[in-house]
Design a protein around this motif. Structure first.
Motif, PDB file in Angstrom:
ATOM      1  N   ARG A  60      11.476 -17.295   8.216  1.00  0.00           N
ATOM      2  CA  ARG A  60      11.991 -15.883   9.769  1.00  0.00           C
ATOM      3  C   ARG A  60      11.443 -15.053   8.743  1.00  0.00           C
ATOM      4  N   ASN A  61      10.849 -14.150   9.456  1.00  0.00           N
ATOM      5  CA  ASN A  61      11.008 -12.703   8.798  1.00  0.00           C
ATOM      6  C   ASN A  61      11.965 -11.857   9.013  1.00  0.00           C
ATOM      7  N   ASP A  62      13.269 -11.856   8.590  1.00  0.00           N
ATOM      8  CA  ASP A  62      14.093 -11.130   9.232  1.00  0.00           C
ATOM      9  C   ASP A  62      14.401 -10.164   7.379  1.00  0.00           C
ATOM     10  N   PRO A  63      14.665  -8.698   8.679  1.00  0.00           N
ATOM     11  CA  PRO A  63      14.568  -7.603   7.357  1.00  0.00           C
ATOM     12  C   PRO A  63      16.288  -7.384   6.825  1.00  0.00           C
ATOM     13  N   THR A  64      16.834  -7.006   5.611  1.00  0.00           N
ATOM     14  CA  THR A  64      18.083  -7.069   5.067  1.00  0.00           C
ATOM     15  C   THR A  64      18.206  -5.441   6.188  1.00  0.00           C
ATOM     16  N   PRO A  65      19.514  -5.319   6.355  1.00  0.00           N
ATOM     17  CA  PRO A  65      20.164  -4.115   6.783  1.00  0.00           C
ATOM     18  C   PRO A  65      19.208  -2.869   6.487  1.00  0.00           C
ATOM     19  N   ALA A  66      19.324  -2.888   5.074  1.00  0.00           N
ATOM     20  CA  ALA A  66      18.578  -1.342   4.469  1.00  0.00           C
ATOM     21  C   ALA A  66      17.470  -1.523   4.935  1.00  0.00           C
ATOM     22  N   HIS A  67      16.710  -2.410   5.658  1.00  0.00           N
ATOM     23  CA  HIS A  67      15.133  -2.896   5.185  1.00  0.00           C
ATOM     24  C   HIS A  67      14.923  -2.636   6.977  1.00  0.00           C
ATOM     25  N   LEU A  68      15.745  -3.137   7.672  1.00  0.00           N
ATOM     26  CA  LEU A  68      16.403  -2.394   9.409  1.00  0.00           C
ATOM     27  C   LEU A  68      16.347  -1.211   9.282  1.00  0.00           C
ATOM     28  N   GLU A  69      17.162  -0.491   8.513  1.00  0.00           N
ATOM     29  CA  GLU A  69      17.134   1.162   8.557  1.00  0.00           C
ATOM     30  C   GLU A  69      15.829   1.734   8.559  1.00  0.00           C
ATOM     31  N   ASN A  70      15.482   1.537   7.179  1.00  0.00           N
ATOM     32  CA  ASN A  70      13.226   1.957   6.869  1.00  0.00           C
ATOM     33  C   ASN A  70      12.556   1.705   8.019  1.00  0.00           C
TER      34      ASN A  70
ATOM     35  N   GLU B 152      -0.667  -0.685  18.654  1.00  0.00           N
ATOM     36  CA  GLU B 152      -0.555  -1.769  18.555  1.00  0.00           C
ATOM     37  C   GLU B 152      -0.467  -2.314  17.121  1.00  0.00           C
ATOM     38  N   ILE B 153       0.607  -2.418  16.744  1.00  0.00           N
ATOM     39  CA  ILE B 153       1.150  -2.704  15.132  1.00  0.00           C
ATOM     40  C   ILE B 153       0.649  -4.365  14.858  1.00  0.00           C
ATOM     41  N   THR B 154      -0.014  -4.579  13.927  1.00  0.00           N
ATOM     42  CA  THR B 154      -0.825  -6.050  13.644  1.00  0.00           C
ATOM     43  C   THR B 154      -0.070  -6.683  12.374  1.00  0.00           C
ATOM     44  N   SER B 155       0.807  -5.611  11.682  1.00  0.00           N
ATOM     45  CA  SER B 155       1.569  -6.023  10.703  1.00  0.00           C
ATOM     46  C   SER B 155       2.449  -5.346   9.735  1.00  0.00           C
ATOM     47  N   ALA B 156       3.840  -5.421   9.723  1.00  0.00           N
ATOM     48  CA  ALA B 156       4.721  -4.071   9.021  1.00  0.00           C
ATOM     49  C   ALA B 156       5.782  -4.657   8.124  1.00  0.00           C
ATOM     50  N   TYR B 157       6.560  -5.743   8.601  1.00  0.00           N
ATOM     51  CA  TYR B 157       8.041  -6.259   7.495  1.00  0.00           C
ATOM     52  C   TYR B 157       7.081  -6.939   7.370  1.00  0.00           C
ATOM     53  N   ARG B 158       7.550  -7.147   5.854  1.00  0.00           N
ATOM     54  CA  ARG B 158       7.391  -8.682   5.294  1.00  0.00           C
ATOM     55  C   ARG B 158       8.863  -8.866   3.944  1.00  0.00           C
ATOM     56  N   ASN B 159       8.987 -10.327   4.613  1.00  0.00           N
ATOM     57  CA  ASN B 159      10.740 -10.563   3.455  1.00  0.00           C
ATOM     58  C   ASN B 159       9.406 -11.238   2.384  1.00  0.00           C
TER      59      ASN B 159
END
Length: 145
Positions: A24-34, A54-61
């Motif tokens: 899973r590539n879930d953000p932490t709460p702090a990363h979700l705010e970012n 079009e977003i091709t890549s953003a958050y990466r755990n």
């Protein structure tokens, strides 16, 4: 979950690498705010061109970021960066448009034949660069040689 008027959390967290790894590539709460802040800044990019983005890549755990060769302090791993395309425009023109606008950003990288990378790290240094050789290759100042 909507992060902004035109962007969803799924767009910012979908990762072919995570899918292939079965993680899973879930953000932490702090990363979700970012990511919420990133989505609002991407709304400004969308408004600049008045076209869909079009977003091709953003958050990466951390696990996904390491698997793609990213450094631990990558703006992607912190939820500050997105790789994207603007509908109907070529990436170099998009990069030039962002560079020449009043948008405040940290880094803008034209990744030739791949995408435009933008980060909104709080430093907001307005660094403008190009990466003509693809992922992992050298990065140079400016958009054109």
């Amino acid at each position: 979950m909507k992060l902004s008027a035109h962007f969803s959390l799924e767009e910012f967290t979908i990762s072919s690498k995570a899918l292939s790894m079965g993680v899973r590539n879930d953000p932490t709460p702090a990363h979700l705010e970012n990511l919420k802040h990133l989505a609002e800044r991407m709304e400004a990019v969308r408004a600049l061109f008045n076209r869909p983005v079009e977003i091709t890549s953003a958050y990466r755990n951390p696990q996904v970021n390491a698997a793609v060769g990213g450094v631990p302090t990558s703006a992607h791993a912190l939820g500050h960066a997105a790789d994207f395309h603007v509908d109907g425009l070529n990436d170099l023109d998009v990069a030039k448009g962002v560079r020449d606008s009043g948008l405040k950003f940290d880094q803008l990288i034209y990744e030739k034949s791949r995408c435009v990378h933008i980060s909104f790290d709080p430093r907001l240094r307005r660094q403008v660069m190009r990466q003509p050789g693809g992922p992992g290759s050298a990065v140079y100042n400016g958009l054109e040689p």
